[in-house]
Scaffold this active site. Structure first.
Site, PDB file in Angstrom:
ATOM      1  N   SER A  16      -7.240   8.352  -8.713  1.00 22.53           N
ATOM      2  CA  SER A  16      -6.351   7.742  -7.722  1.00 22.53           C
ATOM      3  C   SER A  16      -6.999   7.546  -6.356  1.00 22.53           C
ATOM      4  O   SER A  16      -6.503   6.777  -5.548  1.00 22.53           O
ATOM      5  CB  SER A  16      -5.082   8.584  -7.562  1.00 22.53           C
ATOM      6  OG  SER A  16      -5.416   9.909  -7.207  1.00 22.53           O
TER       7      SER A  16
ATOM      8  N   ASP B 234      -0.938  11.305   2.128  1.00 26.83           N
ATOM      9  CA  ASP B 234       0.107  11.940   1.330  1.00 26.83           C
ATOM     10  C   ASP B 234      -0.388  13.331   0.909  1.00 26.83           C
ATOM     11  O   ASP B 234      -1.430  13.776   1.391  1.00 26.83           O
ATOM     12  CB  ASP B 234       0.489  11.038   0.138  1.00 26.83           C
ATOM     13  CG  ASP B 234      -0.627  10.874  -0.882  1.00 26.83           C
ATOM     14  OD1 ASP B 234      -1.645  11.603  -0.797  1.00 26.83           O
ATOM     15  OD2 ASP B 234      -0.505  10.028  -1.788  1.00 26.83           O
TER      16      ASP B 234
ATOM     17  N   HIS C 241      -4.084  12.433  -0.945  1.00 28.41           N
ATOM     18  CA  HIS C 241      -5.054  11.361  -0.667  1.00 28.41           C
ATOM     19  C   HIS C 241      -5.291  11.130   0.814  1.00 28.41           C
ATOM     20  O   HIS C 241      -4.361  11.218   1.617  1.00 28.41           O
ATOM     21  CB  HIS C 241      -4.557  10.042  -1.290  1.00 28.41           C
ATOM     22  CG  HIS C 241      -4.243  10.165  -2.742  1.00 28.41           C
ATOM     23  ND1 HIS C 241      -2.956  10.335  -3.217  1.00 28.41           N
ATOM     24  CD2 HIS C 241      -5.061  10.178  -3.818  1.00 28.41           C
ATOM     25  CE1 HIS C 241      -2.979  10.442  -4.538  1.00 28.41           C
ATOM     26  NE2 HIS C 241      -4.241  10.351  -4.931  1.00 28.41           N
TER      27      HIS C 241
END
Length: 371
Positions: free
Chosen positions: A39, A336, A339
């Site tokens: 991600s 977040d 990340h």
């Protein structure tokens, strides 16, 4: 010579010099950027999977100019580190997600992104999300792209374009710890039977096979990121109830153990795969420096997520439409619970592009491009 003739000759000379410099820039420019991983660099592949790991909901992408602030499936407020590196090395288009409908024809000449939120080196990693693309599947997909290049450019030109002008970047490994080895429910069997040494051995063995397979498909210029200080992310700080200046010990110890082995693996591949160049991107030290000295880099916090909910560091519930969001997004190292923000990605990307051997070795990304 009359004025008109002089102007005409000057214009012709200017045109020739512009054409030559454009050709020189094209000769030097990055061909394709092939991005593999999780991600941290997913540009939207998970949008096309039935998965619990998605980022195609606001306010993700709120600062992503290319989509006018709409979510694209990137797990950050703006560009990923993969986007920034491609842009800084002269690419005019972002690498297109492999699963996106527009990943066909000439669009793939700028590169393709295979990364997937929740993906890891090991196939069992990320099971908690139901669906994700692990490294083995990502390389299967590159094999499809490789054949498309032969059709687009012809076999010999395609081979040269991929070997000499393209960069393969791999950002993977965090999920193998966070969403596999360290998960209490799913990995209890593995943890009883596997020591950290054995688990890291398994990761390195699989990654060796994966990188060798990419080499067999004509990849030659590689940049492989090590695992960052995963014990310092807001999620880990929140669930372990530690202070803003502390990090969780075990995840960081596992990352350091894996990173030492990864460095040895890349040295071994550089020696054993003729014509290859494997760069070791020391993301662990880069991010650690950013977290420790965040004020020096212009950030106001390196512990609290800008977008998230739960606990002291907004570190439990991922970013979504009901999350609280900070007003100064560029002042947070973390977007977040997991990340980095675009502002942090910019700091990291620039050090990998033009940095010294503390952070990227044996050369930096600009030197790799021009090799």
């Amino acid at each position: 010579m009359g004025t008109k003739s002089f102007i005409f000759v000057a214009c012709v000379l200017l045109l020739i010099s512009l054409t030559l410099s454009a050709q020189a820039a094209d000769e030097k420019g990055l061909g394709a950027s092939f991005i593999f991983g999780d991600s941290l660099v997913d540009a939207g592949n998970n949008n096309y999977l039935p998965t619990l790991s998605k980022a195609n909901i606001p306010p993700n992408g709120i600062d992503f100019k290319a989509s006018r602030g709409n979510p694209t499936g990137r797990y950050t407020n703006g560009r990923t580190i993969g986007d920034i590196v491609g842009e800084e090395l002269g690419q005019t288009h972002y690498a297109v997600p492999f699963l996106a409908p527009n990943s066909t024809g000439k669009a793939i000449l700028y590169g393709v992104n295979y990364a997937s939120g929740g993906g890891g080196i090991l196939n069992a990693t990320g099971r908690i999300f139901v669906n994700r693309l692990g490294m083995d599947i990502q390389i299967d997909y590159f094999n499809i792209t490789r054949k498309q290049f032969d059709k687009l450019l012809g076999p010999s030109k395609a081979k040269e374009y991929i070997m000499k002008k393209s960069i393969f970047s791999v950002t993977v490994g965090s999920n193998d710890f966070l969403n596999n080895y360290l998960l209490p429910v799913l990995s209890i069997g593995a943890r009883i039977s596997q020591s950290p040494d054995a688990f890291v051995d398994d990761m390195i063995k699989h990654l060796r096979e994966q990188l060798t397979r990419l080499y067999q498909l004509d990849a030659r210029k590689f940049v492989i990121s090590n695992v960052g200080p995963i014990g310092c992310i807001p999620y880990q700080k929140t669930i372990n109830q530690i202070t803003k200046d502390q990090c969780v010990d075990l995840p960081n110890k596992l990352a350091v153990q894996y990173n030492g082995r990864l460095k040895d693996l890349l040295a071994e591949l550089n020696d054993n795969l003729p014509g290859s160049t494997f760069l070791y991107a020391n993301v662990y030290d880069l991010v650690s420096d950013l977290i420790t000295n965040y004020e020096k880099y212009g950030f106001s916090t390196a512990s609290k997520a800008c977008c998230g909910n739960g606990g002291q560091f907004a570190g439990i519930i991922p970013c979504g439409p009901t999350s609280s969001m900070c007003s100064e997004r560029s002042s947070h190292v973390f977007w977040d619970p997991y990340h980095p923000s675009e502002a942090a990605n910019l700091v990291l990307g620039k050090k990998l592009i033009d940095g010294d051997q503390r952070y990227i070795s044996p050369m930096n990304l600009r030197q790799l491009r021009d090799l």
